[in-house]
Design a protein around this motif. Structure first.
Motif: not given
Length: 362
Positions: A145-160
């Motif tokens: 859910e947090r990853i999807l929220a980051a995407k929704e906020a406009g972050f174009r990439m996620f790393k973990w």
């Protein structure tokens, strides 16, 4: 007859370390205030990994005693201390003070630091979100859910790092962890950028096995798959189509060059809070550009290093992303420390407009 203007040499009067509460698993951050004889104050921060605040503070005190009374000369400061640094605490202390010196210099000039680095090549810094957004979560479902929220906020990439706390030799567990990456890919959809961090845990064979399983999932880069050994990284690069990234542990440009010489890297990740600071990060970025390597500044520090990295990124032509470790709701307070606060819109950080690093430390 023209009257000659008298020039006043600005000198360092005080170097004051501050240890304060941290976030994201770090109990403490180490911050430094540098005050000049004209009363101008600069603020810096060093990369404090878990449990290491005390030695960094000690080195700041020791270096501070040496530079009090000396002029504000950043190149001379680095030349005096970097060749003698022998551990990460020492490098972090040097970096913290160097960042603060840039803050002072910008305030004296009345210009943002990025203007003193040659001027900005972009008005907004592309950020990627990382596993810092997981802080305080209690389940894998909440993390998605947090990853999807980051995407929704406009972050174009996620790393973990999906491999946390696993035995790097356990093939069955490796499959389970890669399945989590698959779940994230399905959640965010095709085309959204994902990167994977392994925190140097695999040997070459293990890293290649993990990479082969990740290849169908369209991974932008695989960070720190093995320890930062050029020969190991070359083996991994030869065994996967996923681009490799590393650099956060490099404390000087010699170490950075050894990694770049391997030809294994597509992305280099300088850590402004430990590699000597702002100027060394810019020089490392210029070095990486000669190898055709992009820069994605590492950041698992507090908001001051985040701001310092922003000035580096603003003046770096070969920038890919700046890492952003904030975003967990319970850590929102950390950005209240800066006035004006860091401005992020649609996953991009707007350039600070004030002199120096562009904030007051509250």
């Amino acid at each position: 007859m023209k009257q000659r203007t008298q020039r006043t040499t600005v000198r360092i009067r005080q170097v004051i370390p501050i240890v304060m509460r941290g976030t994201r698993g770090y109990d403490e951050w180490v911050i430094v205030r540098v005050v000049t004889d004209q009363g101008i104050e600069g603020v810096g921060e060093g990369f404090t990994w878990a449990g290491k605040a005390a030695p960094i503070r000690s080195w700041i005190e020791s270096i501070g005693e040496d530079i009090v009374g000396r002029p504000l000369e950043i190149e001379a400061f680095l030349a005096r201390f970097l060749p003698h640094a022998s551990d990460r605490s020492w490098y972090a202390a040097i970096s913290a003070i160097e960042i603060a010196l840039w803050d002072v210099l910008g305030k004296i000039a009345g210009r943002p630091v990025y203007c003193l680095l040659g001027g900005p090549v972009r008005k907004q810094i592309p950020l990627y979100a990382d596993h810092g957004i997981f802080d305080g979560t209690k389940s894998w479902e909440e993390q998605i859910e947090r990853i999807l929220a980051a995407k929704e906020a406009g972050f174009r990439m996620f790393k973990w790092d999906p491999f946390v706390d696993m035995d790097a030799r356990d093939a069955k567990e490796l499959g389970k962890r890669v399945d989590r990456v698959r779940q994230v890919r399905e959640a965010v959809g095709e085309g959204y950028e994902l990167a994977i961090d392994a925190h140097n845990r695999f040997d070459a064979a293990g890293a290649i096995a993990a990479a082969k399983m990740l290849e169908p999932l369209d991974i932008l880069f695989f960070e720190a798959p093995t320890k930062d050994d050029p020969e190991l990284l070359k083996k991994v690069a030869g065994g996967t189509s996923i681009p490799l990234a590393t650099g956060e542990l490099a404390t000087n440009r010699r170490e950075a060059k050894e990694l770049l010489d391997s030809g294994a890297l597509s992305v280099f990740q300088p850590e402004v809070g430990i590699n000597g600071g702002v100027l060394e990060s810019c020089k490392t970025a210029a070095l990486a550009e000669r190898y055709g390597v992009r820069i994605a500044t590492h950041n698992w520090c507090g908001p001051i290093v985040t701001r310092a990295a922003t000035h580096v990124c603003a003046a770096t032509p070969n920038l890919l992303y700046q890492e952003y470790a904030g975003g967990a709701p319970r850590n929102d307070w950390e950005y209240d420390l800066l006035e004006p606060p860091t401005r992020i819109e649609n996953g991009r950080q707007l350039l600070p407009e004030g002199p120096g690093l562009g904030f007051r430390f509250e």
